[in-house]
Scaffold this motif. Sequence first.
Motif, PDB file in Angstrom:
ATOM      1  N   LEU A   1       0.847  -1.190   0.000  1.00  0.00           N
ATOM      2  CA  LEU A   1       0.000   0.000   0.000  1.00  0.00           C
ATOM      3  C   LEU A   1       0.881   1.238   0.000  1.00  0.00           C
ATOM      4  N   SER A   2       0.565   2.150  -0.907  1.00  0.00           N
ATOM      5  CA  SER A   2       1.309   3.413  -0.901  1.00  0.00           C
ATOM      6  C   SER A   2       0.881   4.231   0.314  1.00  0.00           C
ATOM      7  N   PRO A   3       1.713   5.177   0.765  1.00  0.00           N
ATOM      8  CA  PRO A   3       1.317   6.038   1.898  1.00  0.00           C
ATOM      9  C   PRO A   3       0.003   6.767   1.638  1.00  0.00           C
ATOM     10  N   THR A   4      -0.241   7.145   0.386  1.00  0.00           N
ATOM     11  CA  THR A   4      -1.479   7.873   0.062  1.00  0.00           C
ATOM     12  C   THR A   4      -2.695   6.966   0.222  1.00  0.00           C
ATOM     13  N   VAL A   5      -2.592   5.702  -0.224  1.00  0.00           N
ATOM     14  CA  VAL A   5      -3.697   4.762  -0.062  1.00  0.00           C
ATOM     15  C   VAL A   5      -3.914   4.461   1.425  1.00  0.00           C
ATOM     16  N   GLN A   6      -2.837   4.323   2.178  1.00  0.00           N
ATOM     17  CA  GLN A   6      -2.968   4.097   3.623  1.00  0.00           C
ATOM     18  C   GLN A   6      -3.694   5.266   4.279  1.00  0.00           C
ATOM     19  N   ALA A   7      -3.383   6.481   3.824  1.00  0.00           N
ATOM     20  CA  ALA A   7      -4.063   7.662   4.364  1.00  0.00           C
ATOM     21  C   ALA A   7      -5.540   7.651   3.992  1.00  0.00           C
ATOM     22  N   ALA A   8      -5.852   7.145   2.790  1.00  0.00           N
ATOM     23  CA  ALA A   8      -7.264   7.048   2.372  1.00  0.00           C
ATOM     24  C   ALA A   8      -8.003   6.068   3.270  1.00  0.00           C
TER      25      ALA A   8
ATOM     26  N   TYR B   1     -15.287  10.558   4.165  1.00  0.00           N
ATOM     27  CA  TYR B   1     -15.359   9.958   2.833  1.00  0.00           C
ATOM     28  C   TYR B   1     -14.875  10.917   1.745  1.00  0.00           C
ATOM     29  N   SER B   2     -15.205  12.186   1.859  1.00  0.00           N
ATOM     30  CA  SER B   2     -14.759  13.154   0.852  1.00  0.00           C
ATOM     31  C   SER B   2     -13.239  13.261   0.837  1.00  0.00           C
ATOM     32  N   GLY B   3     -12.651  13.238   2.026  1.00  0.00           N
ATOM     33  CA  GLY B   3     -11.189  13.260   2.113  1.00  0.00           C
ATOM     34  C   GLY B   3     -10.586  12.019   1.491  1.00  0.00           C
ATOM     35  N   ALA B   4     -11.248  10.874   1.687  1.00  0.00           N
ATOM     36  CA  ALA B   4     -10.762   9.623   1.103  1.00  0.00           C
ATOM     37  C   ALA B   4     -10.809   9.680  -0.425  1.00  0.00           C
ATOM     38  N   VAL B   5     -11.873  10.294  -0.966  1.00  0.00           N
ATOM     39  CA  VAL B   5     -11.964  10.446  -2.426  1.00  0.00           C
ATOM     40  C   VAL B   5     -10.757  11.216  -2.946  1.00  0.00           C
ATOM     41  N   SER B   6     -10.435  12.325  -2.307  1.00  0.00           N
ATOM     42  CA  SER B   6      -9.304  13.151  -2.734  1.00  0.00           C
ATOM     43  C   SER B   6      -7.993  12.371  -2.658  1.00  0.00           C
ATOM     44  N   LEU B   7      -7.843  11.585  -1.598  1.00  0.00           N
ATOM     45  CA  LEU B   7      -6.609  10.817  -1.423  1.00  0.00           C
ATOM     46  C   LEU B   7      -6.489   9.708  -2.469  1.00  0.00           C
ATOM     47  N   TYR B   8      -7.586   9.035  -2.761  1.00  0.00           N
ATOM     48  CA  TYR B   8      -7.544   8.001  -3.802  1.00  0.00           C
ATOM     49  C   TYR B   8      -7.243   8.623  -5.166  1.00  0.00           C
ATOM     50  N   GLU B   9      -7.828   9.775  -5.449  1.00  0.00           N
ATOM     51  CA  GLU B   9      -7.548  10.452  -6.718  1.00  0.00           C
ATOM     52  C   GLU B   9      -6.073  10.848  -6.796  1.00  0.00           C
ATOM     53  N   LYS B  10      -5.514  11.274  -5.677  1.00  0.00           N
ATOM     54  CA  LYS B  10      -4.086  11.598  -5.628  1.00  0.00           C
ATOM     55  C   LYS B  10      -3.243  10.353  -5.867  1.00  0.00           C
ATOM     56  N   ALA B  11      -3.667   9.235  -5.263  1.00  0.00           N
ATOM     57  CA  ALA B  11      -2.927   7.982  -5.429  1.00  0.00           C
ATOM     58  C   ALA B  11      -2.908   7.549  -6.892  1.00  0.00           C
ATOM     59  N   LEU B  12      -4.010   7.772  -7.611  1.00  0.00           N
ATOM     60  CA  LEU B  12      -4.069   7.381  -9.028  1.00  0.00           C
ATOM     61  C   LEU B  12      -3.248   8.317  -9.904  1.00  0.00           C
ATOM     62  N   ILE B  13      -3.061   9.547  -9.480  1.00  0.00           N
ATOM     63  CA  ILE B  13      -2.155  10.452 -10.198  1.00  0.00           C
ATOM     64  C   ILE B  13      -0.717   9.975  -9.998  1.00  0.00           C
ATOM     65  N   GLU B  14      -0.422   9.552  -8.765  1.00  0.00           N
ATOM     66  CA  GLU B  14       0.921   9.056  -8.457  1.00  0.00           C
ATOM     67  C   GLU B  14       1.215   7.751  -9.189  1.00  0.00           C
ATOM     68  N   ASN B  15       0.203   6.897  -9.267  1.00  0.00           N
ATOM     69  CA  ASN B  15       0.360   5.601  -9.944  1.00  0.00           C
ATOM     70  C   ASN B  15      -0.950   5.233 -10.630  1.00  0.00           C
ATOM     71  N   PRO B  16      -1.095   5.560 -11.916  1.00  0.00           N
ATOM     72  CA  PRO B  16      -2.352   5.283 -12.630  1.00  0.00           C
ATOM     73  C   PRO B  16      -2.709   3.797 -12.689  1.00  0.00           C
ATOM     74  N   ASN B  17      -1.744   2.908 -12.435  1.00  0.00           N
ATOM     75  CA  ASN B  17      -2.000   1.460 -12.486  1.00  0.00           C
ATOM     76  C   ASN B  17      -2.291   0.856 -11.118  1.00  0.00           C
ATOM     77  N   ASP B  18      -2.525   1.696 -10.124  1.00  0.00           N
ATOM     78  CA  ASP B  18      -2.801   1.198  -8.770  1.00  0.00           C
ATOM     79  C   ASP B  18      -4.242   0.681  -8.713  1.00  0.00           C
ATOM     80  N   SER B  19      -4.404  -0.651  -8.840  1.00  0.00           N
ATOM     81  CA  SER B  19      -5.754  -1.231  -8.879  1.00  0.00           C
ATOM     82  C   SER B  19      -6.462  -1.093  -7.530  1.00  0.00           C
ATOM     83  N   LEU B  20      -5.703  -1.110  -6.430  1.00  0.00           N
ATOM     84  CA  LEU B  20      -6.317  -0.931  -5.113  1.00  0.00           C
ATOM     85  C   LEU B  20      -6.915   0.472  -4.982  1.00  0.00           C
TER      86      LEU B  20
END
Length: 281
Positions: free
Chosen positions: A148-155, A164-183
């Motif tokens: 788990l990336s630190p951003t996903v752990q934070a989500a 939940y809104s904060g989690a959305v932002s964090l997951y979107e950030k995680a996908l910018i960091e790694n577009p192939n992050d299936s989690l």
Amino acid sequence: MTIEFGTPRQDQELISVPALVLKVDAASIRDYLALSEKLPVLMLFVQAGDQASESLQRSVTALVQKAAGSLLALVVDAAASPELAQAFDLNQIPSAYGILKGQPAPLFVGDQAMEQVQLVITKVLDVAKENGLTAKAVVKEDAKEPELSPTVQAAYSAIDSGDYSGAVSLYEKALIENPNDSLAEAGLAQVKLLVRLEGKDLAELAVSVLTDNESKLAKADALVATGMAAAGFTVLLDLFGETPRDAREPIRLRMVELFLVVGNDNPDVVSARKTLSLLLF
């Protein structure tokens, strides 16, 4: 044809399974038949204590293991699951069937030399490849748990605290960091569903009779969230089919998002995805 061993191709879909050779009955077989939409499934009917059954099962097990995930074998005790034996019109033990895209075809009956079983499996793999069934089964215990990336752990932490809104932002950030992050992709779909349903009466939504598009989308959300994924997908597929082509994209995106929530290997998702593909063309 030469059976491929070792690591899968980069573009090959991996399907997590408990084992490459599985003992199933009438209740558990449904969990695996849907996989025949992605890779070939060999179904073997045997009988406990029968010498021919035991011999053939040893051969099939060895060759399926050798194929390294190119196909899956399901072993059925015909005496313990008479309803399955009847459904396949079984008249001899042992018997083997190949299942491709949900369609069974008889392969052989009685004990066979391992060389003959190898020839049959090779033919099944050839036909499967011609039909695009090239996924690879991977035994769960052999699969590495993704880090788990630190951003996903934070989500995850944000979800635990109800943000939940904060989690959305964090997951979107995680996908910018790694577009192939299936989690992160699946997590984003799940938490967006939570945001849409927050404060709503799911039981009331699930049984509601609605006419406008937004209300139907909300009903589908509620059905999926309460464990009635097939019904939820039916609502969306009906809505997709009756909507003009130039206005369908939001419905398609909602379906894809809910597929991630339920899980792409879920039989309801496999079925709905197939129907959606037919409606697209």
